[in-house]
Design a protein around this motif. Structure first.
Motif, PDB file in Angstrom:
ATOM      1  N   ALA A  14      -8.292  29.093  95.314  1.00  0.00           N
ATOM      2  CA  ALA A  14      -9.417  28.024  95.574  1.00  0.00           C
ATOM      3  C   ALA A  14      -9.246  26.704  94.377  1.00  0.00           C
ATOM      4  CB  ALA A  14     -10.685  28.269  95.754  1.00  0.00           C
ATOM      5  N   CYS A  15      -9.147  27.482  92.830  1.00  0.00           N
ATOM      6  CA  CYS A  15      -8.738  26.309  91.801  1.00  0.00           C
ATOM      7  C   CYS A  15      -7.632  25.648  91.992  1.00  0.00           C
ATOM      8  CB  CYS A  15      -9.033  27.553  90.627  1.00  0.00           C
ATOM      9  SG  CYS A  15     -10.104  29.442  90.262  1.00  0.00           S
ATOM     10  N   ASP A  16      -7.798  24.887  91.267  1.00  0.00           N
ATOM     11  CA  ASP A  16      -7.049  23.672  90.520  1.00  0.00           C
ATOM     12  C   ASP A  16      -5.677  24.111  90.528  1.00  0.00           C
ATOM     13  OD1 ASP A  16      -8.260  21.603  91.273  1.00  0.00           O
ATOM     14  OD2 ASP A  16      -9.453  21.702  89.738  1.00  0.00           O
ATOM     15  N   ILE A  17      -5.487  25.107  88.914  1.00  0.00           N
ATOM     16  CA  ILE A  17      -4.602  26.328  88.426  1.00  0.00           C
ATOM     17  C   ILE A  17      -4.549  27.784  88.174  1.00  0.00           C
ATOM     18  CG2 ILE A  17      -3.276  25.896  86.005  1.00  0.00           C
ATOM     19  CD1 ILE A  17      -4.291  22.919  86.138  1.00  0.00           C
ATOM     20  N   ARG A  18      -3.165  28.230  88.382  1.00  0.00           N
ATOM     21  CA  ARG A  18      -3.751  29.338  88.104  1.00  0.00           C
ATOM     22  C   ARG A  18      -2.558  30.258  87.027  1.00  0.00           C
ATOM     23  NH1 ARG A  18      -4.507  27.650  92.109  1.00  0.00           N
ATOM     24  NH2 ARG A  18      -2.207  26.284  92.438  1.00  0.00           N
ATOM     25  N   LEU A  19      -3.590  30.334  85.893  1.00  0.00           N
ATOM     26  CA  LEU A  19      -1.876  31.301  84.962  1.00  0.00           C
ATOM     27  C   LEU A  19      -2.238  32.288  85.279  1.00  0.00           C
ATOM     28  CD1 LEU A  19      -3.877  30.125  81.904  1.00  0.00           C
ATOM     29  CD2 LEU A  19      -2.472  28.424  83.666  1.00  0.00           C
ATOM     30  N   ALA A  20      -1.236  33.320  84.902  1.00  0.00           N
ATOM     31  CA  ALA A  20      -1.107  34.607  85.351  1.00  0.00           C
ATOM     32  C   ALA A  20      -0.350  35.734  84.101  1.00  0.00           C
ATOM     33  CB  ALA A  20      -0.150  35.067  86.326  1.00  0.00           C
ATOM     34  N   SER A  21      -0.066  36.540  83.860  1.00  0.00           N
ATOM     35  CA  SER A  21       0.602  37.759  83.246  1.00  0.00           C
ATOM     36  C   SER A  21       1.488  38.476  84.207  1.00  0.00           C
ATOM     37  CB  SER A  21      -0.202  38.649  82.113  1.00  0.00           C
ATOM     38  OG  SER A  21      -0.556  39.679  83.188  1.00  0.00           O
ATOM     39  N   ASP A  45      -8.732  13.297  91.712  1.00  0.00           N
ATOM     40  CA  ASP A  45      -9.398  13.181  93.129  1.00  0.00           C
ATOM     41  C   ASP A  45      -7.750  12.245  93.716  1.00  0.00           C
ATOM     42  OD1 ASP A  45     -11.712  12.115  95.261  1.00  0.00           O
ATOM     43  OD2 ASP A  45     -10.230  10.314  94.485  1.00  0.00           O
ATOM     44  N   THR A  46      -6.568  12.109  92.646  1.00  0.00           N
ATOM     45  CA  THR A  46      -5.793  11.192  93.356  1.00  0.00           C
ATOM     46  C   THR A  46      -4.946  12.774  94.176  1.00  0.00           C
ATOM     47  OG1 THR A  46      -5.539   9.425  91.777  1.00  0.00           O
ATOM     48  CG2 THR A  46      -3.470   9.528  93.210  1.00  0.00           C
ATOM     49  N   ILE A  47      -4.577  13.572  93.063  1.00  0.00           N
ATOM     50  CA  ILE A  47      -3.757  14.485  93.003  1.00  0.00           C
ATOM     51  C   ILE A  47      -4.705  14.927  94.826  1.00  0.00           C
ATOM     52  CG2 ILE A  47      -2.917  17.248  92.412  1.00  0.00           C
ATOM     53  CD1 ILE A  47      -3.048  16.420  89.808  1.00  0.00           C
ATOM     54  N   PHE A  83     -15.740  22.390  93.585  1.00  0.00           N
ATOM     55  CA  PHE A  83     -17.040  21.783  92.078  1.00  0.00           C
ATOM     56  C   PHE A  83     -15.487  20.253  91.044  1.00  0.00           C
ATOM     57  CE2 PHE A  83     -17.125  22.942  87.405  1.00  0.00           C
ATOM     58  CZ  PHE A  83     -18.818  23.532  87.283  1.00  0.00           C
ATOM     59  N   SER A  84     -17.031  19.845  90.593  1.00  0.00           N
ATOM     60  CA  SER A  84     -16.600  18.844  90.293  1.00  0.00           C
ATOM     61  C   SER A  84     -15.516  18.613  89.105  1.00  0.00           C
ATOM     62  CB  SER A  84     -17.949  18.339  90.033  1.00  0.00           C
ATOM     63  OG  SER A  84     -18.831  18.433  88.845  1.00  0.00           O
ATOM     64  N   LEU A  85     -15.278  19.241  88.833  1.00  0.00           N
ATOM     65  CA  LEU A  85     -14.049  19.064  87.407  1.00  0.00           C
ATOM     66  C   LEU A  85     -13.283  20.453  87.849  1.00  0.00           C
ATOM     67  CD1 LEU A  85     -17.488  19.490  84.971  1.00  0.00           C
ATOM     68  CD2 LEU A  85     -15.872  17.736  85.390  1.00  0.00           C
ATOM     69  N   PRO A  86     -11.887  20.291  86.336  1.00  0.00           N
ATOM     70  CA  PRO A  86     -10.875  21.216  86.881  1.00  0.00           C
ATOM     71  C   PRO A  86     -11.592  22.728  86.832  1.00  0.00           C
ATOM     72  CG  PRO A  86     -10.737  19.663  85.131  1.00  0.00           C
ATOM     73  CD  PRO A  86     -11.972  19.427  84.950  1.00  0.00           C
ATOM     74  N   THR A  87     -10.977  23.918  87.333  1.00  0.00           N
ATOM     75  CA  THR A  87     -10.899  24.976  87.581  1.00  0.00           C
ATOM     76  C   THR A  87      -9.974  25.746  87.581  1.00  0.00           C
ATOM     77  OG1 THR A  87     -11.053  24.217  89.538  1.00  0.00           O
ATOM     78  CG2 THR A  87     -12.770  25.032  89.359  1.00  0.00           C
ATOM     79  N   PRO A 107     -13.047  10.449  82.491  1.00  0.00           N
ATOM     80  CA  PRO A 107     -13.232  10.044  83.527  1.00  0.00           C
ATOM     81  C   PRO A 107     -11.792   9.319  83.817  1.00  0.00           C
ATOM     82  CG  PRO A 107     -14.717   8.781  82.069  1.00  0.00           C
ATOM     83  CD  PRO A 107     -14.017   9.992  80.951  1.00  0.00           C
ATOM     84  N   THR A 108     -10.486   9.287  83.255  1.00  0.00           N
ATOM     85  CA  THR A 108      -9.518   9.235  84.027  1.00  0.00           C
ATOM     86  C   THR A 108      -8.738  10.648  84.157  1.00  0.00           C
ATOM     87  OG1 THR A 108      -8.896   7.605  82.310  1.00  0.00           O
ATOM     88  CG2 THR A 108      -7.679   8.525  83.050  1.00  0.00           C
ATOM     89  N   LEU A 109      -9.344  11.698  83.955  1.00  0.00           N
ATOM     90  CA  LEU A 109      -9.056  12.923  84.255  1.00  0.00           C
ATOM     91  C   LEU A 109      -9.541  13.296  85.178  1.00  0.00           C
ATOM     92  CD1 LEU A 109      -8.453  16.318  82.058  1.00  0.00           C
ATOM     93  CD2 LEU A 109      -9.631  16.415  84.063  1.00  0.00           C
ATOM     94  N   LEU A 110     -10.245  12.575  86.208  1.00  0.00           N
ATOM     95  CA  LEU A 110     -11.018  12.978  87.290  1.00  0.00           C
ATOM     96  C   LEU A 110     -10.623  12.126  87.908  1.00  0.00           C
ATOM     97  CD1 LEU A 110     -14.573  13.698  85.523  1.00  0.00           C
ATOM     98  CD2 LEU A 110     -13.151  15.485  86.531  1.00  0.00           C
ATOM     99  N   ALA A 111     -10.380  11.096  87.653  1.00  0.00           N
ATOM    100  CA  ALA A 111      -9.637  10.389  88.530  1.00  0.00           C
ATOM    101  C   ALA A 111      -8.202  10.551  89.299  1.00  0.00           C
ATOM    102  CB  ALA A 111      -9.327   8.745  87.535  1.00  0.00           C
TER     103      ALA A 111
END
Length: 223
Positions: free
Chosen positions: A125-132, A217-219, A103-107, A210-214
């Motif tokens: 598969a997501c970028d970030i996982r938040l949990a209780s 992409d580097t990450i 997916f092209s945006l943060p997940t 655009p900066t965040l997505l760049a």
């Protein structure tokens, strides 16, 4: 589609809406503890495609129900003896994991309670996982004769290390939220998931996209 919030249901098992720049997909199958059916995977892929086409979306969020994120794959097709049905389920689930990863945006996965098997893979598969604190995690594939796909196993090893990932996969054991955070499976452990998610989405709205997505992409390139 208009800029107004929207809601789309697929058999009552998926609730999808766009609100304040975030596409939010809630797994909503309480009778099966959000076990992922083929129809749910098809709805997830459709929601991802819709969100990707919306200029007002800055992130995609997966949530579950209070006390259960996802109990895993719906094993009905896999254990029915119908090889074609099993193959169709595996194909759509792998396509779904890939759609989340690509997916092209943060997940973000917001996990409260059970996160088992295919639910764990969705979160991976997501970028970030938040949990209780009441979240718990397990991958019981070894008990069901399921060999995981390479991208999912690779991601698990990236986050946890080969030894911890091997232990989780070999034993099918369950770990609690604190252990998941300690080993890297969970990124943020919080008593208030709603507030943590709101803060994250606020930060995205304030960012130069655009900066965040760049940076994103580097990450991904250095994983």
């Amino acid at each position: 589609m208009s800029e107004q919030d929207c809601e789309v249901r697929a058999g009552g098992d998926i609730i999808f809406r766009v609100a304040d720049g975030a596409a939010i997909l809630q797994l909503n199958r309480p009778a099966k503890r959000n076990a992922l059916s083929q129809a749910m995977w098809e709805a997830i892929c459709a929601a991802l495609a819709e969100a990707a086409d919306r200029p007002d979306v800055r992130a995609f969020v997966f949530t579950g129900l209070p006390g259960v994120f996802c109990a895993g794959a719906d094993l009905t097709a896999l254990k029915s003896g119908d090889r074609e049905a099993a193959a169709r389920y595996r194909e759509i689930s792998l396509r779904g994991y890939a759609a989340v990863r690509d997916f092209s945006l943060p997940t973000v996965a917001v996990i409260d309670g059970l996160c088992i098997g295919g639910g764990n893979n969705l979160a991976l598969a997501c970028d970030i996982r938040l949990a209780s604190p009441r979240a718990s995690f397990a991958i019981p594939a070894v008990r069901h004769g399921i060999v995981y796909d390479r991208p999912t196993v690779t991601r698990l090893v990236e986050l946890m290390g080969s030894g911890r990932a091997s232990h989780l996969l070999f034993t099918a054991g369950r770990i609690d939220a604190a252990r998941a955070a300690e080993t890297g499976l969970v990124d943020i452990l919080t008593e208030d998931l709603d507030a943590e998610l709101a803060d994250f989405l606020d930060a995205l709205r304030a960012a130069d996209m655009p900066t965040l997505l760049a940076i994103r992409d580097t990450i991904r390139q250095v994983r």
